[in-house]
Design a protein around this motif. Sequence first.
Motif, mmCIF file in Angstrom:
data_model
loop_
_atom_site.group_PDB
_atom_site.id
_atom_site.type_symbol
_atom_site.label_atom_id
_atom_site.label_comp_id
_atom_site.label_asym_id
_atom_site.label_seq_id
_atom_site.Cartn_x
_atom_site.Cartn_y
_atom_site.Cartn_z
ATOM 1 N N GLN A 193 0.815 -1.211 0.000
ATOM 2 C CA GLN A 193 0.000 0.000 0.000
ATOM 3 C C GLN A 193 0.854 1.269 0.000
ATOM 4 O O GLN A 193 0.437 2.305 -0.539
ATOM 5 N N LEU A 194 2.033 1.189 0.569
ATOM 6 C CA LEU A 194 2.934 2.339 0.573
ATOM 7 C C LEU A 194 3.668 2.498 -0.757
ATOM 8 O O LEU A 194 4.395 3.480 -0.943
ATOM 9 N N GLY A 195 3.473 1.549 -1.675
ATOM 10 C CA GLY A 195 4.122 1.633 -2.979
ATOM 11 C C GLY A 195 5.605 1.320 -2.948
ATOM 12 O O GLY A 195 6.361 1.829 -3.785
ATOM 13 N N LEU A 196 6.019 0.483 -2.013
ATOM 14 C CA LEU A 196 7.441 0.181 -1.863
ATOM 15 C C LEU A 196 7.847 -1.130 -2.531
ATOM 16 O O LEU A 196 9.025 -1.502 -2.472
ATOM 17 N N ILE A 197 6.901 -1.836 -3.149
ATOM 18 C CA ILE A 197 7.259 -3.050 -3.870
ATOM 19 C C ILE A 197 8.101 -2.662 -5.089
ATOM 20 O O ILE A 197 7.741 -1.755 -5.847
ATOM 21 N N ASP A 198 9.216 -3.361 -5.282
ATOM 22 C CA ASP A 198 10.151 -3.058 -6.369
ATOM 23 C C ASP A 198 10.596 -1.596 -6.332
ATOM 24 O O ASP A 198 10.699 -0.923 -7.366
ATOM 25 N N ASN A 199 10.849 -1.121 -5.117
ATOM 26 C CA ASN A 199 11.284 0.257 -4.910
ATOM 27 C C ASN A 199 12.511 0.234 -4.003
ATOM 28 O O ASN A 199 12.525 -0.463 -2.983
ATOM 29 N N PHE A 200 13.539 0.985 -4.360
ATOM 30 C CA PHE A 200 14.761 1.006 -3.555
ATOM 31 C C PHE A 200 14.490 1.460 -2.127
ATOM 32 O O PHE A 200 15.174 1.029 -1.188
ATOM 33 N N LEU A 201 13.468 2.304 -1.934
ATOM 34 C CA LEU A 201 13.167 2.816 -0.594
ATOM 35 C C LEU A 201 12.647 1.744 0.349
ATOM 36 O O LEU A 201 12.559 1.987 1.558
ATOM 37 N N VAL A 202 12.328 0.551 -0.166
ATOM 38 C CA VAL A 202 11.895 -0.527 0.708
ATOM 39 C C VAL A 202 13.036 -0.977 1.618
ATOM 40 O O VAL A 202 12.812 -1.563 2.685
ATOM 41 N N TYR A 203 14.268 -0.716 1.208
ATOM 42 C CA TYR A 203 15.417 -1.027 2.053
ATOM 43 C C TYR A 203 15.645 0.030 3.128
ATOM 44 O O TYR A 203 16.322 -0.246 4.124
ATOM 45 N N THR B 277 14.323 -8.939 2.862
ATOM 46 C CA THR B 277 13.636 -7.791 2.271
ATOM 47 C C THR B 277 13.578 -7.912 0.764
ATOM 48 O O THR B 277 12.529 -7.718 0.137
ATOM 49 N N ALA B 278 14.717 -8.236 0.151
ATOM 50 C CA ALA B 278 14.745 -8.406 -1.303
ATOM 51 C C ALA B 278 13.948 -9.634 -1.730
ATOM 52 O O ALA B 278 13.277 -9.622 -2.768
ATOM 53 N N LYS B 279 13.997 -10.679 -0.932
ATOM 54 C CA LYS B 279 13.292 -11.917 -1.275
ATOM 55 C C LYS B 279 11.782 -11.712 -1.274
ATOM 56 O O LYS B 279 11.060 -12.273 -2.120
ATOM 57 N N LEU B 280 11.284 -10.897 -0.357
ATOM 58 C CA LEU B 280 9.836 -10.733 -0.201
ATOM 59 C C LEU B 280 9.277 -9.590 -1.040
ATOM 60 O O LEU B 280 8.157 -9.699 -1.561
ATOM 61 N N TYR B 281 10.024 -8.495 -1.172
ATOM 62 C CA TYR B 281 9.436 -7.271 -1.709
ATOM 63 C C TYR B 281 10.040 -6.797 -3.023
ATOM 64 O O TYR B 281 9.528 -5.833 -3.596
ATOM 65 N N VAL B 282 11.096 -7.430 -3.509
ATOM 66 C CA VAL B 282 11.765 -6.948 -4.716
ATOM 67 C C VAL B 282 11.784 -8.048 -5.772
ATOM 68 O O VAL B 282 12.420 -9.089 -5.575
ATOM 69 N N ASN B 283 11.066 -7.817 -6.857
ATOM 70 C CA ASN B 283 11.060 -8.753 -7.982
ATOM 71 C C ASN B 283 11.966 -8.293 -9.120
ATOM 72 O O ASN B 283 12.350 -9.094 -9.972
ATOM 73 N N ASN B 284 12.291 -7.021 -9.128
ATOM 74 C CA ASN B 284 13.153 -6.453 -10.156
ATOM 75 C C ASN B 284 14.607 -6.828 -9.873
ATOM 76 O O ASN B 284 15.180 -6.414 -8.856
ATOM 77 N N GLU B 285 15.218 -7.605 -10.756
ATOM 78 C CA GLU B 285 16.578 -8.075 -10.527
ATOM 79 C C GLU B 285 17.588 -6.936 -10.493
ATOM 80 O O GLU B 285 18.665 -7.077 -9.910
ATOM 81 N N ALA B 286 17.275 -5.820 -11.121
ATOM 82 C CA ALA B 286 18.187 -4.678 -11.113
ATOM 83 C C ALA B 286 18.319 -4.062 -9.725
ATOM 84 O O ALA B 286 19.283 -3.335 -9.457
ATOM 85 N N LEU B 287 17.362 -4.341 -8.836
ATOM 86 C CA LEU B 287 17.400 -3.810 -7.474
ATOM 87 C C LEU B 287 17.833 -4.852 -6.453
ATOM 88 O O LEU B 287 17.793 -4.589 -5.252
ATOM 89 N N TRP B 288 18.244 -6.012 -6.917
ATOM 90 C CA TRP B 288 18.685 -7.050 -5.992
ATOM 91 C C TRP B 288 20.023 -6.671 -5.357
ATOM 92 O O TRP B 288 20.952 -6.262 -6.055
#
Length: 299
Positions: free
Chosen positions: A141-151, A220-231
């Motif tokens: 809901q915060l729009g942090l999926i596939d977002n660098f700010l999720v870290y 964090t990356a495993k759950l919220y980041v699908n974009n490999e460029a942000l891994w």
Amino acid sequence: MSKKLKRNKNKVKDRDGQIFNLINVVLLTLFALIIVVPVWNVVISSFATESAMAQNFIFFPKSLTIANYEAVLSDSTIWTAFGISVSKTVIGVITHVLFCSLMAYGMSKKLLRGRSLYSAMGIVTMFFGGGMIPTYLLIKQLGLIDNFLVYIIPALLSYYDVIILMNFFRDVPVSLEESAKIDGASDFKIFSSIILPLSKPALATIALFNGVGQWNDFMTAKLYVNNEALWPLQMRIYEIIVQSQVSQTQGFNPLSQSLTTTQGIQLATIVVTATPILIIYPLLQKHFLSGMMLGAVKE
């Protein structure tokens, strides 16, 4: 008679001191070996070939190879992942320390309205959490999926770190703040020019602990980041390990004519990911041992 008794007592004390020192040396040597031997085994095993890995060596294998490190570092995206890990660690540590120190400075003041309520709310977060699914929904809901700010954003606050800093700030002599206010300094000026410089040991400790956590963060990356460029590096190396396991299960290893092994790649991964922290730690260690309050105004 009295002189002889004193001499005998001194001899007994010297003998007891020597025995005590000998026991300390033996215990500390054993403790050092317990730490050093497994670390050495991990490092040297990461250079072992498949045939050497099959042997039960401890100190040195018969044959060495850098194929395990080639398998880890040959991925063209590994350096991008390294940059993501460094970026999120540096930014995460700076924002975390700043956010926690600002909150701790306010909470350390008894005149703060609602201080007890804020403290209770913070303590609750130390023992209870929403769980994985509610947290995922909140992040989405915060729009942090596939977002660098999720870290960065979810790791801004740790009330445990706030308590450490808050107790440290309370030890700062009030006379320093009072003299600064007399000179016309604002609260933010006092915080930035007096409180933070005097709190370097506590800030360095918080920064190191949070930095290690940020660097090793994998979920964090495993759950919220699908974009490999942000891994980050940990997620990328996890994929390398999985690929090596699949390749060896299928009887195919494209690297170094089967010199690599799954265990060797895992050990090389441990060395690669731990090396930056091992380099940074000695630079911060001095702040743990030295007190920056020496020479300050005493109450």
